[in-house]
Design a protein around this motif. Structure first.
Motif, PDB file in Angstrom:
ATOM      1  N   TYR A 197      11.250  12.184   4.728  1.00  0.00           N
ATOM      2  CA  TYR A 197      11.736  10.632   4.434  1.00  0.00           C
ATOM      3  C   TYR A 197      13.081  10.670   4.723  1.00  0.00           C
ATOM      4  CZ  TYR A 197       7.382   9.760   1.961  1.00  0.00           C
ATOM      5  OH  TYR A 197       6.204   9.448   1.550  1.00  0.00           O
TER       6      TYR A 197
ATOM      7  N   ASN B 278       0.799  -1.141   0.025  1.00  0.00           N
ATOM      8  CA  ASN B 278       0.101   0.072   0.015  1.00  0.00           C
ATOM      9  C   ASN B 278       1.178   1.164   0.044  1.00  0.00           C
ATOM     10  OD1 ASN B 278      -2.099   1.599   0.185  1.00  0.00           O
ATOM     11  ND2 ASN B 278      -2.181   1.847   2.399  1.00  0.00           N
ATOM     12  N   SER B 279       1.623   1.542  -1.148  1.00  0.00           N
ATOM     13  CA  SER B 279       2.483   2.648  -1.267  1.00  0.00           C
ATOM     14  C   SER B 279       2.889   2.501  -2.623  1.00  0.00           C
ATOM     15  CB  SER B 279       3.858   2.673  -0.334  1.00  0.00           C
ATOM     16  OG  SER B 279       4.626   1.355  -0.998  1.00  0.00           O
TER      17      SER B 279
ATOM     18  N   THR C  65       9.537   4.149   3.331  1.00  0.00           N
ATOM     19  CA  THR C  65       8.019   4.557   2.998  1.00  0.00           C
ATOM     20  C   THR C  65       7.296   5.060   4.036  1.00  0.00           C
ATOM     21  OG1 THR C  65       6.126   3.586   1.957  1.00  0.00           O
ATOM     22  CG2 THR C  65       7.183   2.179   3.639  1.00  0.00           C
TER      23      THR C  65
ATOM     24  N   ARG D  82       6.165  11.811  -3.888  1.00  0.00           N
ATOM     25  CA  ARG D  82       6.301  10.646  -4.846  1.00  0.00           C
ATOM     26  C   ARG D  82       7.920  10.571  -5.121  1.00  0.00           C
ATOM     27  NH1 ARG D  82       1.516   8.525  -6.883  1.00  0.00           N
ATOM     28  NH2 ARG D  82      -0.221   9.828  -6.423  1.00  0.00           N
TER      29      ARG D  82
ATOM     30  N   SER E  17       3.709   4.815   3.285  1.00  0.00           N
ATOM     31  CA  SER E  17       2.568   4.353   2.533  1.00  0.00           C
ATOM     32  C   SER E  17       2.090   5.300   1.724  1.00  0.00           C
ATOM     33  CB  SER E  17       1.463   4.020   3.759  1.00  0.00           C
ATOM     34  OG  SER E  17       1.883   2.712   4.178  1.00  0.00           O
ATOM     35  N   GLU E  18       2.849   6.056   1.169  1.00  0.00           N
ATOM     36  CA  GLU E  18       2.645   7.172  -0.104  1.00  0.00           C
ATOM     37  C   GLU E  18       1.994   6.639  -1.051  1.00  0.00           C
ATOM     38  OE1 GLU E  18       5.879   5.027  -0.406  1.00  0.00           O
ATOM     39  OE2 GLU E  18       5.883   6.739   1.032  1.00  0.00           O
TER      40      GLU E  18
END
Length: 370
Positions: free
Chosen positions: A133, A52-53, A70, A101, A72-73
């Motif tokens: 990040y 789910n990313s 991540t 992203r 979950s982007e």
């Protein structure tokens, strides 16, 4: 198992470099890099089976092997906004903008290269994304920002543990200050403009549109353009999906009338831009007087059969308020596309075509334009 990193190639002179040792720009022409990477269209692409990313598109991404960075982007909602127009709600990304992203790709790359510190220059959203990040990856980070950057954005950077260096002058002065340190030992320059790994992150925007529309793309992708990172990412995805038999859309680029070198060059039939004056605009995220990837942006729009549109400050204000009245509170830059093609546009610039517009930055960082 050791996986090779795709290397860099200069789009202007063909110079090649290893991603592990390359300088931040082409050493011959000082221009931005492209990536020596093309996904195999025969490889099955099943994003629903992935995480789910945005790493759900791993088969189309240039970082091989296991990933660890991540938040979950990605996988943001695609909702109807008007007849024949959908909006993609990228302001719901973890740090509040589509820049997540590209930032997750750059920071995953940096994690693999192991620098002493990461630096970036930004007018706000890219810096907050890189800071977040880097915090997730445990990397030391410094963000260069122009004076006058939203206090809420610099506060977010600091909250993530990044050092913030405020540079006198505008966006170009800030970029020059960061690039002066980019070649120092132990530094990874997380440039959302010069490093092509960022573009291969933003291309997931178009892949998600394709997935959200049931395996097709709209007739037009409308994109706000300053440095062109979202448009060029979308162009990459359009080419890659075309190899899989997906009909490509026109790319419709939107600039603020106050700072619109690309629109002027497009109208003049030029292949490159002339630098314009750095003038104030509510759409600060796309106020770039001399985009380094101008030639690529213009070529991508022309190749797609698209066009450029410009919007006034009054139109930006009205579009931001109109979207808020529809339950969608975004920053003025993110309202630019709606200002260009929404119901208040002076004509029908889409010619009745279906389209998707990105709402790419939250209004919580900038507030309501006055």
């Amino acid at each position: 198992m050791t996986h090779a990193l795709p290397g860099y190639v200069c789009p202007d002179d063909g110079t090649r470099a290893d991603a592990r040792t390359a300088p931040w720009c082409c050493p011959v022409c000082s221009g931005p890099w492209d990536l020596d990477f093309t996904p195999d269209p025969a490889t099955e692409l099943t994003p629903s089976a992935g995480p789910n990313s945005l790493w759900r598109y791993g088969a189309a991404l240039p970082l091989p092997g296991a990933f660890s960075v991540t938040l979950s982007e990605g996988n943001t909602p695609l909702v109807p906004l008007a007849e024949r127009i959908h909006a993609k709600l990228d302001f719901l990304m973890p740090t509040g903008s589509f820049k997540d992203r590209g930032a997750v790709m750059l920071v995953e790359l940096a994690r693999r290269l192991g620098p002493e510190r990461v630096i970036a220059d930004s007018s706000g959203n890219a810096g907050t994304a890189v800071a977040a990040y880097c915090a997730r990856a445990g990397l030391s980070c410094e963000i260069f920002v122009p004076e006058g950057t939203s206090a809420k954005k610099t506060e977010q950077m600091r909250a993530h543990g990044a050092a913030v260096r405020v540079v006198p002058g505008g966006r170009e002065a800030t970029a020059e200050a960061a690039r002066a340190e980019a070649d120092l030992p132990g530094v990874f320059y997380a440039s959302h403009v010069f490093n092509p790994y960022f573009l291969h992150g933003t291309k997931t925007y178009a892949y998600e549109v394709w997935e959200g529309l049931g395996g097709r793309l709209p007739e037009a992708l409308v994109v706000p353009v300053g440095n062109g990172t979202l448009l060029l990412g979308a162009a990459l995805a359009v080419e890659e999906l075309a190899r899989r038999g997906v009909r490509p859309p026109a790319l419709v680029a939107v600039q603020a009338a106050a700072v619109s070198p690309l629109a002027a060059a497009f109208e003049a039939g030029a292949e490159d831009t002339d630098a314009v004056e750095q003038r104030p605009t509510l759409a600060e995220g796309i106020a770039i007087p001399a985009p380094p990837r101008a030639r690529q942006i213009l070529a991508a729009v022309r190749k797609s059969g698209g066009t450029f549109l410009t919007v006034s400050e009054e139109a930006l204000r009205a579009a931001q308020r109109d979207l808020a009245g529809r339950g969608l509170f975004v920053e003025p830059t993110a309202a630019a596309c709606w200002a260009a093609v929404g119901p208040a546009a002076p004509s029908d610039p889409l010619g009745g075509r279906t389209a998707v517009v990105p709402l790419c930055g939250t209004g919580l960082k900038a507030g309501l334009a006055t």
